[in-house]
Design a protein around this motif. Structure first.
Motif, PDB file in Angstrom:
ATOM      1  N   GLU A  63     -10.626 -11.719 -13.988  1.00 15.30           N
ATOM      2  CA  GLU A  63     -11.031 -12.510 -12.825  1.00 15.30           C
ATOM      3  C   GLU A  63     -11.368 -13.943 -13.216  1.00 15.30           C
ATOM      4  O   GLU A  63     -11.036 -14.893 -12.498  1.00 15.30           O
ATOM      5  CB  GLU A  63     -12.223 -11.850 -12.121  1.00 15.30           C
ATOM      6  CG  GLU A  63     -11.823 -10.689 -11.243  1.00 15.30           C
ATOM      7  CD  GLU A  63     -10.657 -11.036 -10.308  1.00 15.30           C
ATOM      8  OE1 GLU A  63     -10.807 -11.972  -9.498  1.00 15.30           O
ATOM      9  OE2 GLU A  63      -9.604 -10.390 -10.407  1.00 15.30           O
ATOM     10  N   GLN A  64     -12.028 -14.101 -14.342  1.00 15.86           N
ATOM     11  CA  GLN A  64     -12.340 -15.458 -14.815  1.00 15.86           C
ATOM     12  C   GLN A  64     -11.066 -16.233 -15.111  1.00 15.86           C
ATOM     13  O   GLN A  64     -10.946 -17.413 -14.755  1.00 15.86           O
ATOM     14  CB  GLN A  64     -13.206 -15.375 -16.080  1.00 15.86           C
ATOM     15  CG  GLN A  64     -13.636 -16.752 -16.601  1.00 15.86           C
ATOM     16  CD  GLN A  64     -14.561 -16.657 -17.799  1.00 15.86           C
ATOM     17  OE1 GLN A  64     -15.225 -15.641 -18.002  1.00 15.86           O
ATOM     18  NE2 GLN A  64     -14.605 -17.706 -18.602  1.00 15.86           N
ATOM     19  N   THR A 118       4.084 -15.698 -10.834  1.00 11.43           N
ATOM     20  CA  THR A 118       2.931 -14.800 -10.776  1.00 11.43           C
ATOM     21  C   THR A 118       3.146 -13.561 -11.628  1.00 11.43           C
ATOM     22  O   THR A 118       2.201 -13.041 -12.243  1.00 11.43           O
ATOM     23  CB  THR A 118       2.658 -14.397  -9.310  1.00 11.43           C
ATOM     24  OG1 THR A 118       2.387 -15.571  -8.546  1.00 11.43           O
ATOM     25  CG2 THR A 118       1.477 -13.448  -9.216  1.00 11.43           C
ATOM     26  N   ASP A 166      -9.242 -20.439 -20.982  1.00 12.90           N
ATOM     27  CA  ASP A 166      -9.977 -19.192 -20.753  1.00 12.90           C
ATOM     28  C   ASP A 166      -9.315 -18.005 -21.444  1.00 12.90           C
ATOM     29  O   ASP A 166      -9.974 -17.230 -22.143  1.00 12.90           O
ATOM     30  CB  ASP A 166     -10.046 -18.885 -19.250  1.00 12.90           C
ATOM     31  CG  ASP A 166     -10.799 -19.930 -18.454  1.00 12.90           C
ATOM     32  OD1 ASP A 166     -11.762 -20.496 -19.004  1.00 12.90           O
ATOM     33  OD2 ASP A 166     -10.430 -20.182 -17.298  1.00 12.90           O
ATOM     34  N   ALA A 190      -4.843 -19.933 -12.794  1.00 12.08           N
ATOM     35  CA  ALA A 190      -4.579 -20.213 -11.372  1.00 12.08           C
ATOM     36  C   ALA A 190      -3.198 -20.799 -11.137  1.00 12.08           C
ATOM     37  O   ALA A 190      -2.608 -20.623 -10.060  1.00 12.08           O
ATOM     38  CB  ALA A 190      -5.651 -21.156 -10.824  1.00 12.08           C
ATOM     39  N   ARG A 240      -8.069 -15.625 -13.809  1.00 13.14           N
ATOM     40  CA  ARG A 240      -7.348 -15.824 -12.544  1.00 13.14           C
ATOM     41  C   ARG A 240      -7.871 -17.048 -11.783  1.00 13.14           C
ATOM     42  O   ARG A 240      -7.104 -17.823 -11.225  1.00 13.14           O
ATOM     43  CB  ARG A 240      -7.493 -14.576 -11.667  1.00 13.14           C
ATOM     44  CG  ARG A 240      -6.642 -14.603 -10.391  1.00 13.14           C
ATOM     45  CD  ARG A 240      -6.990 -13.415  -9.504  1.00 13.14           C
ATOM     46  NE  ARG A 240      -6.828 -12.154 -10.195  1.00 13.14           N
ATOM     47  CZ  ARG A 240      -5.679 -11.481 -10.247  1.00 13.14           C
ATOM     48  NH1 ARG A 240      -4.614 -11.951  -9.642  1.00 13.14           N
ATOM     49  NH2 ARG A 240      -5.618 -10.325 -10.894  1.00 13.14           N
ATOM     50  N   LYS A 241      -9.183 -17.225 -11.812  1.00 10.57           N
ATOM     51  CA  LYS A 241      -9.792 -18.338 -11.091  1.00 10.57           C
ATOM     52  C   LYS A 241      -9.757 -19.634 -11.885  1.00 10.57           C
ATOM     53  O   LYS A 241      -9.927 -20.720 -11.324  1.00 10.57           O
ATOM     54  CB  LYS A 241     -11.240 -17.998 -10.745  1.00 10.57           C
ATOM     55  CG  LYS A 241     -11.384 -16.859  -9.745  1.00 10.57           C
ATOM     56  CD  LYS A 241     -12.836 -16.448  -9.586  1.00 10.57           C
ATOM     57  CE  LYS A 241     -12.973 -15.269  -8.628  1.00 10.57           C
ATOM     58  NZ  LYS A 241     -14.375 -14.771  -8.562  1.00 10.57           N
ATOM     59  N   GLY A 242      -9.540 -19.523 -13.194  1.00 10.48           N
ATOM     60  CA  GLY A 242      -9.575 -20.689 -14.064  1.00 10.48           C
ATOM     61  C   GLY A 242      -8.189 -21.130 -14.493  1.00 10.48           C
ATOM     62  O   GLY A 242      -7.358 -21.520 -13.669  1.00 10.48           O
TER      63      GLY A 242
END
Length: 229
Positions: free
Chosen positions: A176-177, A197, A151, A184, A179-181
């Motif tokens: 956000e994309q 992190t 991503d 992660a 972070r979720k992809g």
């Protein structure tokens, strides 16, 4: 200006014109932070043995990088911006080898000119490309260990292409994309030792640096040169 997005090693080998080798997590973010923290020169090498050889020949050099995301034996630092932030690197020469980004540089043999790519200096890259105004721009996304697209790399290529073509970007949605992809893993407790992190946030600190990193050669050896834009 023809702007093309390419993927992985095959893309690096096909890249022509002004080429941006993209590795957001974390090679070319790490390289920017290294220069920002005082490093004088970076030698990006694809081969781990070449890195050890350069260190043996130049004991004062620092070794930075990863294999399977983790710091190789004998290296001074992993491929981690957060590690470099707390270290005194003024005047140091750094040898940098990673599973993705530095491999792209080594394989982009048809490119007229090579820059590294990350969100932390995205605007500088865009400004540099506009100034050079080349006929052909290749944006090469190196992905995860050159195995599959990710991503963060693909979205940076889209971000740069959109800016060059006068199209809007939604950076917050991109974050956000990511972070979720593929990002992660930076939030997994068991991976904090080598993928903290803090690195997620540092690598997505948009336009933190006002310079590009350009690949130059000296005696047949690639090195990164900081060019303020």
């Amino acid at each position: 200006m023809d702007v093309e997005i390419l993927q992985l090693l095959d893309g690096a080998r096909k890249a022509q014109g002004l080429t941006v080798i993209i590795d957001v997590f974390r090679a070319f973010s790490t390289a920017c932070y290294a220069f920002g923290n005082g490093v004088q020169r970076i030698y990006p090498v694809g081969d781990l043995e070449k890195a050890y050889q350069l260190k043996q020949q130049n004991p004062e050099f620092i070794l930075v990088g990863e294999r399977n995301e983790q710091k190789p034996e004998g290296f001074d630092f992993g491929n981690s911006p957060s590690q470099l932030l707390t270290s005194n690197l003024v005047g140091k020469t750094m040898v940098h080898t990673t599973s993705s980004g530095t491999q792209g540089i080594a394989n982009a043999t048809k490119a007229d000119e090579i820059l590294t790519g990350s969100f932390v200096n995205a605007q500088a890259i865009i400004n540099y490309i506009r100034k050079q105004n080349p006929e052909k721009v290749s944006l090469v996304c190196m992905g995860y260990s050159c195995l599959y697209p990710t991503d963060e790399d693909t979205l940076l290529a889209v971000y740069i292409k959109n800016e060059l073509e006068g199209k809007p970007n939604d950076f917050a949605a991109m974050v956000e994309q990511i972070r979720k992809g593929d990002g992660a893993r930076f939030f997994a407790p068991e991976k904090q030792e080598w993928a903290p992190t803090a690195d997620f946030d540092l690598c997505l600190s948009l336009n933190r640096f006002n310079f590009v990193l350009k690949v130059e050669q000296e005696s047949g050896v690639n090195y990164l040169k900081k060019v303020t834009v």
